[in-house]
Design a protein around this motif. Sequence first.
Motif, mmCIF file in Angstrom:
data_model
loop_
_atom_site.group_PDB
_atom_site.id
_atom_site.type_symbol
_atom_site.label_atom_id
_atom_site.label_comp_id
_atom_site.label_asym_id
_atom_site.label_seq_id
_atom_site.Cartn_x
_atom_site.Cartn_y
_atom_site.Cartn_z
ATOM 1 N N LEU A 39 -7.527 8.267 4.171
ATOM 2 C CA LEU A 39 -6.457 7.663 3.393
ATOM 3 C C LEU A 39 -6.885 7.528 1.939
ATOM 4 O O LEU A 39 -8.046 7.217 1.650
ATOM 5 C CB LEU A 39 -6.120 6.268 3.935
ATOM 6 N N ILE A 40 -5.952 7.745 1.038
ATOM 7 C CA ILE A 40 -6.188 7.506 -0.383
ATOM 8 C C ILE A 40 -4.866 7.074 -0.996
ATOM 9 O O ILE A 40 -3.802 7.529 -0.572
ATOM 10 C CB ILE A 40 -6.748 8.768 -1.086
ATOM 11 N N GLY A 41 -4.936 6.169 -1.965
ATOM 12 C CA GLY A 41 -3.683 5.732 -2.564
ATOM 13 C C GLY A 41 -3.854 4.586 -3.529
ATOM 14 O O GLY A 41 -4.955 4.303 -4.025
ATOM 15 N N ALA A 42 -2.743 3.907 -3.796
ATOM 16 C CA ALA A 42 -2.690 2.791 -4.733
ATOM 17 C C ALA A 42 -1.952 1.636 -4.086
ATOM 18 O O ALA A 42 -1.187 1.831 -3.142
ATOM 19 C CB ALA A 42 -1.991 3.218 -6.019
ATOM 20 N N GLN A 43 -2.170 0.441 -4.637
ATOM 21 C CA GLN A 43 -1.544 -0.741 -4.036
ATOM 22 C C GLN A 43 -1.160 -1.770 -5.102
ATOM 23 O O GLN A 43 -2.021 -2.496 -5.604
ATOM 24 C CB GLN A 43 -2.507 -1.379 -3.040
ATOM 25 N N PRO A 44 0.114 -1.855 -5.452
ATOM 26 C CA PRO A 44 0.572 -3.006 -6.233
ATOM 27 C C PRO A 44 0.655 -4.223 -5.322
ATOM 28 O O PRO A 44 0.932 -4.100 -4.123
ATOM 29 C CB PRO A 44 1.951 -2.573 -6.733
ATOM 30 N N SER A 45 0.394 -5.394 -5.888
ATOM 31 C CA SER A 45 0.432 -6.639 -5.121
ATOM 32 C C SER A 45 1.066 -7.740 -5.961
ATOM 33 O O SER A 45 0.895 -7.771 -7.184
ATOM 34 C CB SER A 45 -0.983 -7.081 -4.718
ATOM 35 N N PHE A 46 1.764 -8.649 -5.283
ATOM 36 C CA PHE A 46 2.424 -9.759 -5.954
ATOM 37 C C PHE A 46 1.891 -11.075 -5.373
ATOM 38 O O PHE A 46 1.897 -11.270 -4.161
ATOM 39 C CB PHE A 46 3.936 -9.664 -5.774
ATOM 40 N N LEU A 47 1.437 -11.949 -6.260
ATOM 41 C CA LEU A 47 0.862 -13.227 -5.847
ATOM 42 C C LEU A 47 1.942 -14.146 -5.282
ATOM 43 O O LEU A 47 2.978 -14.371 -5.908
ATOM 44 C CB LEU A 47 0.185 -13.895 -7.045
ATOM 45 N N TYR A 49 -10.994 0.305 1.875
ATOM 46 C CA TYR A 49 -11.643 -0.411 0.769
ATOM 47 C C TYR A 49 -10.653 -0.493 -0.380
ATOM 48 O O TYR A 49 -10.064 0.524 -0.771
ATOM 49 C CB TYR A 49 -12.916 0.302 0.311
ATOM 50 N N GLU A 50 -10.461 -1.698 -0.918
ATOM 51 C CA GLU A 50 -9.557 -1.920 -2.043
ATOM 52 C C GLU A 50 -10.378 -2.297 -3.269
ATOM 53 O O GLU A 50 -11.183 -3.224 -3.222
ATOM 54 C CB GLU A 50 -8.567 -3.041 -1.728
ATOM 55 N N HIS A 51 -10.144 -1.592 -4.377
ATOM 56 C CA HIS A 51 -10.867 -1.832 -5.623
ATOM 57 C C HIS A 51 -9.851 -2.226 -6.682
ATOM 58 O O HIS A 51 -9.102 -1.387 -7.180
ATOM 59 C CB HIS A 51 -11.625 -0.562 -6.037
ATOM 60 N N GLY A 52 -9.791 -3.524 -6.992
ATOM 61 C CA GLY A 52 -8.817 -4.015 -7.959
ATOM 62 C C GLY A 52 -9.036 -3.423 -9.347
ATOM 63 O O GLY A 52 -10.166 -3.374 -9.838
ATOM 64 N N LEU A 53 -7.955 -3.003 -9.973
ATOM 65 C CA LEU A 53 -8.010 -2.395 -11.305
ATOM 66 C C LEU A 53 -7.369 -3.274 -12.373
ATOM 67 O O LEU A 53 -7.465 -2.970 -13.557
ATOM 68 C CB LEU A 53 -7.305 -1.034 -11.277
ATOM 69 N N PRO A 93 0.832 -1.210 0.000
ATOM 70 C CA PRO A 93 0.000 0.000 0.000
ATOM 71 C C PRO A 93 0.864 1.256 0.000
ATOM 72 O O PRO A 93 1.805 1.383 0.784
ATOM 73 C CB PRO A 93 -0.819 -0.126 1.288
ATOM 74 N N LEU A 94 0.538 2.181 -0.885
ATOM 75 C CA LEU A 94 1.218 3.478 -0.992
ATOM 76 C C LEU A 94 0.158 4.539 -0.751
ATOM 77 O O LEU A 94 -0.612 4.885 -1.645
ATOM 78 C CB LEU A 94 1.850 3.644 -2.378
ATOM 79 N N LEU A 95 0.099 5.048 0.482
ATOM 80 C CA LEU A 95 -1.035 5.850 0.923
ATOM 81 C C LEU A 95 -0.653 7.295 1.218
ATOM 82 O O LEU A 95 0.440 7.575 1.710
ATOM 83 C CB LEU A 95 -1.647 5.240 2.183
ATOM 84 N N LEU A 96 -1.592 8.177 0.937
ATOM 85 C CA LEU A 96 -1.524 9.563 1.380
ATOM 86 C C LEU A 96 -2.492 9.685 2.550
ATOM 87 O O LEU A 96 -3.669 9.357 2.430
ATOM 88 C CB LEU A 96 -1.920 10.519 0.253
ATOM 89 N N LYS A 97 -1.981 10.125 3.695
ATOM 90 C CA LYS A 97 -2.776 10.221 4.918
ATOM 91 C C LYS A 97 -3.081 11.687 5.205
ATOM 92 O O LYS A 97 -2.174 12.510 5.311
ATOM 93 C CB LYS A 97 -2.002 9.604 6.084
#
Length: 197
Positions: free
Chosen positions: A112-120, A170-174, A98-102
Amino acid sequence: MKNLSVLLILFIIFTSSLNAQDTRFGIRLGPSFTTVDREFIDRNSYIVGYHAGGYVNIRISENMSVEPGLQWATKGSPIIFFGSPGKVRYRNSYLDIPLLLKLDASKSVFFLIGAQPSFLLNSAMIIRVDEGKTVDKSKSIKDSYNDFDFAGLIGLGFNLGLGINLQLNYEHGLANIRADGGSNYNRGFKFSLGKTF
């Protein structure tokens, strides 16, 4: 190449944070409630998973900070197999970044708002029939999913004092997580208890 770029950006963020004057570290854990947006899935039906990890809070102004982190997280959903005698769900384990702006609304409340790369990391299909449980972790299960996911995040948090905080994200996959021609997107909520040191 895309994954390498993401890792390079993360390395720069973490390296820069070590030189920041107002930098604090923390740990976070809690339950996750996830599903996927796809056919044959009841989008109101979630499975319970878990997440745990750490974060760095880097203050950039009086009411604003950036908060990169690393988390191990389980995600998945129930699956409808017509004619199946039991309940079937899949569970994927990810390394979430998670890369968040607080944004502090007050001393007690923040957004909080931001983006989240994830690796399986791994995958499993879990089948329950009556009292029995079968867990299939075969390579073919993992090969059905892409190694990389990307999500947008929004959240609300509360500072409870003594460095303890609560968050709901809340995470919304893109990014499509299926590698076998399907079209699936992760969706989910994380309830977190955190401690900043």
